[in-house]
Structure formats: C-alpha cells, structure tokens
Design an enzyme around this catalytic site. Structure first.
Site, PDB file in Angstrom:
ATOM      1  N   THR B   8      34.764  40.704  29.167  1.00  0.00           N
ATOM      2  CA  THR B   8      35.033  41.919  28.365  1.00  0.00           C
ATOM      3  C   THR B   8      33.931  43.109  28.984  1.00  0.00           C
ATOM      4  O   THR B   8      33.064  43.171  28.241  1.00  0.00           O
ATOM      5  CB  THR B   8      34.818  41.688  26.844  1.00  0.00           C
ATOM      6  N   GLY B   9      34.379  43.490  30.085  1.00  0.00           N
ATOM      7  CA  GLY B   9      33.522  44.655  30.733  1.00  0.00           C
ATOM      8  C   GLY B   9      34.338  45.852  30.631  1.00  0.00           C
ATOM      9  O   GLY B   9      35.111  46.110  29.607  1.00  0.00           O
ATOM     10  N   ALA B  10      34.210  46.638  31.723  1.00  0.00           N
ATOM     11  CA  ALA B  10      34.731  47.971  31.877  1.00  0.00           C
ATOM     12  C   ALA B  10      36.438  47.750  31.784  1.00  0.00           C
ATOM     13  O   ALA B  10      36.953  48.514  31.458  1.00  0.00           O
ATOM     14  CB  ALA B  10      34.361  48.529  33.241  1.00  0.00           C
ATOM     15  N   GLY B  12      38.383  44.386  31.121  1.00  0.00           N
ATOM     16  CA  GLY B  12      38.648  43.448  30.117  1.00  0.00           C
ATOM     17  C   GLY B  12      38.631  44.372  28.877  1.00  0.00           C
ATOM     18  O   GLY B  12      39.413  44.228  27.704  1.00  0.00           O
ATOM     19  N   LYS B 184      47.407  47.913  46.242  1.00  0.00           N
ATOM     20  CA  LYS B 184      46.182  48.504  45.610  1.00  0.00           C
ATOM     21  C   LYS B 184      44.695  48.335  46.549  1.00  0.00           C
ATOM     22  O   LYS B 184      43.909  49.020  46.612  1.00  0.00           O
ATOM     23  CB  LYS B 184      45.773  47.167  44.458  1.00  0.00           C
ATOM     24  N   ASN B 188      41.273  50.543  47.650  1.00  0.00           N
ATOM     25  CA  ASN B 188      40.081  49.716  47.399  1.00  0.00           C
ATOM     26  C   ASN B 188      39.295  49.264  48.679  1.00  0.00           C
ATOM     27  O   ASN B 188      38.276  49.379  48.475  1.00  0.00           O
ATOM     28  CB  ASN B 188      40.449  48.250  46.661  1.00  0.00           C
ATOM     29  N   ASN B 192      35.959  51.248  48.271  1.00  0.00           N
ATOM     30  CA  ASN B 192      34.679  50.458  47.867  1.00  0.00           C
ATOM     31  C   ASN B 192      33.513  50.039  48.808  1.00  0.00           C
ATOM     32  O   ASN B 192      32.434  50.595  48.350  1.00  0.00           O
ATOM     33  CB  ASN B 192      35.365  49.150  47.382  1.00  0.00           C
ATOM     34  N   SER B 254      33.818  50.155  41.690  1.00  0.00           N
ATOM     35  CA  SER B 254      33.088  49.223  41.228  1.00  0.00           C
ATOM     36  C   SER B 254      32.312  48.497  42.214  1.00  0.00           C
ATOM     37  O   SER B 254      31.023  48.006  41.792  1.00  0.00           O
ATOM     38  CB  SER B 254      34.128  47.913  40.696  1.00  0.00           C
ATOM     39  N   GLU B 266      31.896  42.155  45.618  1.00  0.00           N
ATOM     40  CA  GLU B 266      33.094  41.528  45.674  1.00  0.00           C
ATOM     41  C   GLU B 266      33.826  41.670  47.109  1.00  0.00           C
ATOM     42  O   GLU B 266      34.809  41.985  47.526  1.00  0.00           O
ATOM     43  CB  GLU B 266      34.079  42.025  44.658  1.00  0.00           C
TER      44      GLU B 266
END
Lengths: 303, 303
Positions: B8-10, B12, B184, B188, B192, B254, B266
C-alpha cells in the site's frame, strides 16, 4: 628543425618538453601559465624520469614567436576556433602542423580554414595530466604515432619521429592517418564518455560486468563504423585495448577531467564527427550516438 | 467483491484507497507504515480531491487478512520474491491477482510460482508518490488499464474496471495484456532510466534537444521490439507520449525516486526482460540495452 608547441598542457607540455629536454630547439606558447613558466620553467614529473624545461623559449603570445618548421598542437579541440589566428604568426610556407588531438575531423577543418598548409595528425597514447601551473604529471605510457594528412611531407614527419625516438619517446610514422585515428577511437569513445556519464574512473568500469560488456559493445561499434568508412580496423584490436586498460591504474580520461573541472568537453570530434562519418557510409553507431546525446545533455544542463 | 491491496504505497494506496473511499470492501496490507495507519488511517492528497481512508482494514501481516476475491498488488517488482508467501494467505481458489506493476514478465513469473492462480496485469498511468508514513501524493493522471493473463476471468476483471469507474478512476479492460504492457514501456523505458543516468527530472530532458531526440529513439526501439515480438504497437503512439510528457509538471519516475532514496531499482522487469524478449525474436534494442547496462553499473557500484 625548429619546433613550436601550441597549447603547452598535459600533452603539448610532455611531448614538447621531452624534445626540448633532449636538446631540440622548441618554442612554447602558454596562456595562463606564461608568467609562472617564464620565471620558473615548467616541470614534468614522469615515470620515465622527472625534468624541468627552462622558461627561455616560453611565450605568452603567438605574435612574439619565431616562424617554426614543425608546430605541435596540444590544444583541446574545444579551442580550435583560435587555431588559425595563432598559426598565422608561426608558420612559413613549408611548415607542417601536427594536431596532437583526439577524435575525427580536426585535419579536415584546419585544411578548410588554412588551404595549402601541410597538416598531420598526432596520436598520443599517454596518461598525462596538468596538475598545476607549469606542472605536468606523466603517469603511464607515452607513445606517439604521427600520420600525414593529404600531401604533407612524409620525410619531415619521419624526421620528427626520429627526434622523438632520440628523446626517449616511442614514435612511429602511421601509414594511414584515418586508420590511426579510428584505432585510437576504439579506446577513446567508450572510456571518455562513460567515465563522465557513469561518474567513475576506468577501474570501476573494468571491474563491473555490465559496464565492461558495454565497453566491448561500443568498441565493436567503432570497429564496424571504421570498416563502413573503408578503414580496415580488426576486431582483435579490441582485446588488446581491454587488456591494456585492465593493467592501467585507476584513470580519468581527458573528458572526465574536463567535466570534473567544468571545462567544455570534446564531444564534437570524439563523438559527433565519427557518428556522422559512419552514418554517411550507411552504418548507425547506435550506442555511441546515445552516449553523444547523453554528453550533450549533461554539458548543456550543467549548472 | 472483497479486495486486498498488497503493497500500500504510491500505487496500491491510491487505487485501493479510491475503491475503499467509494465504499468497496478493501483490506490493506502495510509494512513499515502499519502502526501509523492503524491509528490514523492513511491520507491521499489528490488532484481529484483529498481524502482519508480509516485504519479499520489495515493489516501488518498477510496471515491476519481475510481471503479476498481480487488482490491488487502494488509492490515494487524488486520485492516480488516475497509475493508467493503473502498471496498464499489471501487467495482462495477463484481469486484473481492483479499485478499493478511495471515492465514485462511479472505474470509469467507468478504463473510459474503459483500454477493455477488466475493472474492479470494492471497498467497504471499515474504520477503518484508516497511522501510519508500513510501519506500519498497524487499529482497527475490516474487511469488504470487491466488485462487478463492466460485464462483469467474477463468477467471478474470487467467488474473490477466498473468498480474503479464508479470510484472515479478511469479504467478499461485491455484486450491484449502484452500489447498494454509494451505500450506502457514506450514511456517507462526512456524516462525511468534516463532520469537516473542523467540526474534530471522529466522536464529538463524534454527541453533539451539531444535528450529529447534520444527519448524518441528509445521509444522507437520499444515499438520495433514490440513488433518483433508480434505485438502490433503503432509508431503514432510515440507522438502521443511525447505530447503528454510535455504537458506534465517536472516529474521523477519511480526508478528515479528509488535511486534518489537508495532503494533497489526495477531494472529486471523494465529493461532486462524486454531486451531479452525482443532479442529472442531477433531484434536487438541496442540503446535500451545500453541503458540497462548503465543502470546495472550504477546500482552495483553505488556507495
């Protein structure tokens, strides 16, 4: 042979200094270091033995210099805009100008700016830095190869190579200047830019699997680009360069030093021109082009 | 539908929070923020209106959570190693796990680790950051597309899209998950990594001629790589992405935030897997591969 050195820094100071120290007649043009050198001479701390060149033949302006037979240019290519103004004072009708500079296209530009001038390229394989006013530190290697551009006199250049050899500097006459320039790019292209973008000296790059793979890929692009331009570089040369670099002490190539010291970087001749040359022959050096774009961004947005 | 949110971050926190705020039954797994959220709830500062989700359905351990029908995974892919251990407590035989994650290959890996589990991908188009304990800042956009992996139930996923829509979140069922994931990646992949390597937010990159050209070239490589893999991405999509980014406020993707905050990046799913997928189909995404190698170097040698 009367020599002039334009841009007496890490490169010009070492090679000109070695010639002068061996007794040749060498005249040095200085910019910011002039006053210091005129009084104290300049000092070369070298793995081949330290020495000092007296300030007798130091000049602060090209107009004060004598006409010379051979001009060694050790300027950064980012200063080539002032080259013609300087050379006009120093050359006579039979002078040869040897551009000891990085990259591709410097002789083309000089030939365009000063038609009829005999021009050559000098390829310095050396780890050398200017560490203070009139103070040069020569850390490793030192060989210089010289190649004629167009119809420049091979005889005079052979004599220059002999003078270097007598002065303790390994020197060879390159049969093909373009071959020699592309060959040098095999090392210069990956390491100059990657040390800047990755913020690292050569040693950490060599020890990292991903970065070393990238170095090899970029070296392969240089070889492919050269071959596209009709320059028959061999892939085996890559292994030799990797092996040499593995044995080197941690090293910041000139572009990394320029970046760290907030000086302009030699992006144009080391990256933009080779990429354009290969592309003009139908080969896209994609990774090298990417590095060029990254460097252009960094230089432009540097705060 | 009983929802769970893992991570549950940015991401979620925003999507699960919107569902909960609209009255859905949503259960949130927290890690370091658990104690804070249990007491104070968590707060979403959003361009669409700020709100607070009470801590009633906050959990500090997956074992304490109820079985849920739909699991939204908002974990960074760098934490996917713990995913199976968490999901085992939460899923029943008909659950669907929606991986709202970046890159390529996350569903493949989950299907390999938990055979028979229904899996889907969630593609979040959002600028959102976690700015403190139980505190999320939603700056721009917010659309989420959901695509089924393998034989996951389209009906349930359609229901999830409807729940999002009712909660004020634009949401569509993607016909082809691989198409959506590659699409996407068009944004990205360049932004990124380049924001990390060039040390810049998106805005300076967009304003610099060289960097913008590089962004376009990398986007073209993504489109070409997708097409090599049989995913018919259109080149026109690139212009749409450029236009969107031009209008965005200065933004750190991110990966840039991960880098700045010394968290793992990532690289695997955003770079390594797409490069490998395209290469397996005969296309070498050379610039993207170069960026992957630069990022691997930076991550490995970070002091």
């Amino acid at each position: 042979v009367k020599y002039a050195v334009i841009g007496t820094g890490a490169i010009g100071g070492y090679y000109g200094g070695k010639l002068a120290h061996a007794g040749n007649d060498v005249h040095f043009l200085f910019h910011s270091d002039y006053t210091h050198v005129k009084e104290h001479g300049f000092r070369v701390d070298s793995i081949g033995g330290d020495f000092i060149v007296p300030g007798t033949n130091a000049y602060g302006a090209a107009a004060d210099m004598p006409k010379c037979d051979v001009v060694l240019v050790g300027l950064k290519t980012t200063n080539n805009g002032i080259l013609k103004d300087i050379l006009q004072h120093i050359v006579h009708k039979d002078s040869i100008v040897i551009l000891i500079q990085n990259g591709l296209g410097v002789e083309d530009d000089l030939a365009r700016d000063m038609p009829g001038l005999q021009t050559a390229g000098g390829l310095a394989f050396i780890c050398s830095n200017r560490i203070g006013a009139g103070h040069i530190h020569h850390l490793d290697q030192g060989r210089i190869n010289i190649g004629a551009y167009g119809d420049a006199s091979r005889d005079v250049l052979k004599r220059v190579c002999d003078d270097f050899t007598s002065a303790g500097v390994e020197s060879h006459l390159a049969e093909d200047l373009m071959f020699a320039r592309w060959q040098k790019l095999v090392w210069n292209i990956p390491f100059n830019g990657l040390t800047v973008v990755l913020g690292s000296e050569t040693d950490r790059i060599m020890k990292n699997e991903s970065a070393l793979a990238l170095v090899r890929e970029m070296m392969n692009e240089v070889v492919d680009g050269a071959n596209a331009c009709g320059v028959p570089l061999k892939r085996e040369f890559i292994d030799a360069m990797i092996e040499t670099t593995m044995k080197m002490p941690p090293y910041s190539p000139s572009m990394k030093l320029d970046w760290d010291n907030r000086r302009p970087m030699e992006i144009e001749y080391i990256y933009t021109r080779p990429v354009a040359a290969a592309l003009a022959h139908g080969f896209d050096m994609r990774k090298i082009s990417m590095l060029e774009r990254q460097l252009r961004f960094l230089e432009k947005t540097r705060v």
